[in-house]
Design a protein around this motif. Structure first.
Motif, PDB file in Angstrom:
ATOM      1  N   HIS A  43      -6.170   3.451  -4.559  1.00 54.34           N
ATOM      2  CA  HIS A  43      -5.886   3.352  -2.871  1.00 54.34           C
ATOM      3  C   HIS A  43      -6.464   4.961  -2.654  1.00 54.34           C
ATOM      4  O   HIS A  43      -5.867   5.566  -1.846  1.00 54.34           O
ATOM      5  CB  HIS A  43      -4.564   3.025  -2.546  1.00 54.34           C
ATOM      6  CG  HIS A  43      -4.461   2.814  -0.965  1.00 54.34           C
ATOM      7  ND1 HIS A  43      -5.190   2.099  -0.171  1.00 54.34           N
ATOM      8  CD2 HIS A  43      -3.225   3.383  -0.258  1.00 54.34           C
ATOM      9  CE1 HIS A  43      -4.459   1.941   1.044  1.00 54.34           C
ATOM     10  NE2 HIS A  43      -3.712   2.729   1.017  1.00 54.34           N
ATOM     11  N   HIS A  95      -5.146   9.537  -0.162  1.00 54.64           N
ATOM     12  CA  HIS A  95      -5.385   8.668   1.135  1.00 54.64           C
ATOM     13  C   HIS A  95      -6.087   8.958   2.451  1.00 54.64           C
ATOM     14  O   HIS A  95      -5.584   9.221   3.411  1.00 54.64           O
ATOM     15  CB  HIS A  95      -3.923   8.492   1.340  1.00 54.64           C
ATOM     16  CG  HIS A  95      -3.407   7.300   2.181  1.00 54.64           C
ATOM     17  ND1 HIS A  95      -3.342   7.202   3.659  1.00 54.64           N
ATOM     18  CD2 HIS A  95      -3.109   6.014   1.763  1.00 54.64           C
ATOM     19  CE1 HIS A  95      -2.983   5.978   4.045  1.00 54.64           C
ATOM     20  NE2 HIS A  95      -2.824   5.207   2.944  1.00 54.64           N
ATOM     21  N   PRO A 114      -7.934   3.170   2.486  1.00 56.87           N
ATOM     22  CA  PRO A 114      -6.887   3.487   3.343  1.00 56.87           C
ATOM     23  C   PRO A 114      -7.181   3.220   4.768  1.00 56.87           C
ATOM     24  O   PRO A 114      -8.374   3.430   4.944  1.00 56.87           O
ATOM     25  CB  PRO A 114      -6.453   5.142   3.217  1.00 56.87           C
ATOM     26  CG  PRO A 114      -6.792   5.375   1.836  1.00 56.87           C
ATOM     27  CD  PRO A 114      -8.034   4.177   1.400  1.00 56.87           C
ATOM     28  N   ASP A 121       0.688  -1.143  -0.113  1.00 55.25           N
ATOM     29  CA  ASP A 121      -0.119   0.047   0.052  1.00 55.25           C
ATOM     30  C   ASP A 121       0.930   1.296   0.095  1.00 55.25           C
ATOM     31  O   ASP A 121       2.057   1.219   0.520  1.00 55.25           O
ATOM     32  CB  ASP A 121      -0.721  -0.088   1.232  1.00 55.25           C
ATOM     33  CG  ASP A 121      -2.040  -0.877   1.214  1.00 55.25           C
ATOM     34  OD1 ASP A 121      -1.951  -1.885   0.310  1.00 55.25           O
ATOM     35  OD2 ASP A 121      -2.815  -0.989   2.182  1.00 55.25           O
ATOM     36  N   ASP A 122       0.220   2.436  -0.648  1.00 49.71           N
ATOM     37  CA  ASP A 122       0.588   3.605  -0.396  1.00 49.71           C
ATOM     38  C   ASP A 122       1.908   4.064  -1.381  1.00 49.71           C
ATOM     39  O   ASP A 122       2.257   5.333  -1.242  1.00 49.71           O
ATOM     40  CB  ASP A 122       1.258   3.916   1.145  1.00 49.71           C
ATOM     41  CG  ASP A 122       0.449   3.742   2.126  1.00 49.71           C
ATOM     42  OD1 ASP A 122      -1.072   3.660   1.846  1.00 49.71           O
ATOM     43  OD2 ASP A 122       0.556   3.732   3.209  1.00 49.71           O
TER      44      ASP A 122
END
Ligand code: ZN
Length: 203
Positions: free
Chosen positions: A82, A86, A116, A31-32
């Motif tokens: 995603h 966020h 998220p 993720d991210d």
């Protein structure tokens, strides 16, 4: 989250994907990203172990690091939405949240979505499902970003991984200095225990 918690959440959110069902393999997700310090290390280790992963990318980071995003795709990994900024789904109004999902979709296309923090109210969930996304959560959380996480602690946690699990790591500023060691430890351990990795079953 332990397995009981996940079982409860699963019954509350039956349309969310928590496991790779009926599978002996585990799926590795990040993720991210993309992040200039973390993502290249992750890609190198995935290549070495011949693992196809899923990267849930933040729209604004994809805009900032387009070459890294292209590299993720070129090296055969899946990408997922995603959001653009966020946002935390529990602290953001539905309209703002959905605008962020749509803005991320205008940067790159994917049928996969991961909220998220794993936080998404029911109303927003319905809206996202109606846009045609599959909402993918996880069954094993690495806590790789946690300041108190160590290789020793992670080594203990990874003994709980079993077939069908969806693992989550992070390629972001918090993990850049350690994600290489964490990922290498995890993937080597899976090889040792003869647990295969496999792409996410998205059908
Ligand atoms: Zn995230």
């Amino acid at each position: 989250m332990n397995r009981v918690t996940i079982r409860i959440l699963r019954s509350l959110f039956p349309k969310w994907i928590w496991f790779n069902d009926h599978s002996e393999g585990v799926t590795v997700t990040f993720d991210d990203g993309p992040h200039p310090d973390a993502t290249p290390i992750v890609l190198e280790i995935l290549k070495k172990h011949q693992v196809q992963a899923v990267f849930f990318c933040v729209g604004k980071s994809v805009e900032k690091y387009p070459a890294l995003f292209q590299q993720i795709v070129r090296e055969g990994h899946l990408v997922g939405n995603h959001t653009y900024h966020h946002e935390n789904g529990w602290l953001t109004d539905a309209q703002t949240y959905l605008a962020s999902v749509d803005r991320c979709a205008s940067v790159f296309e994917s049928r996969l979505f991961r909220p998220p923090y794993g936080k998404l109210p029911g109303f927003t969930t319905q809206k996202i499902l109606s846009r045609g996304y599959k909402i993918v959560l996880w069954s094993w959380f690495s806590y790789d970003f946690h300041p108190k996480m160590t290789l020793k602690k992670l080594n203990k946690r990874i003994q709980n991984i079993s077939g069908g699990d969806i693992l989550v790591f992070h390629d972001n500023a918090k993990t850049a200095g350690k994600i290489g060691d964490y990922l290498e430890l995890t993937l080597s351990n899976l090889v040792l225990r003869k647990i295969p990795t496999q792409p996410l079953n998205t059908t």
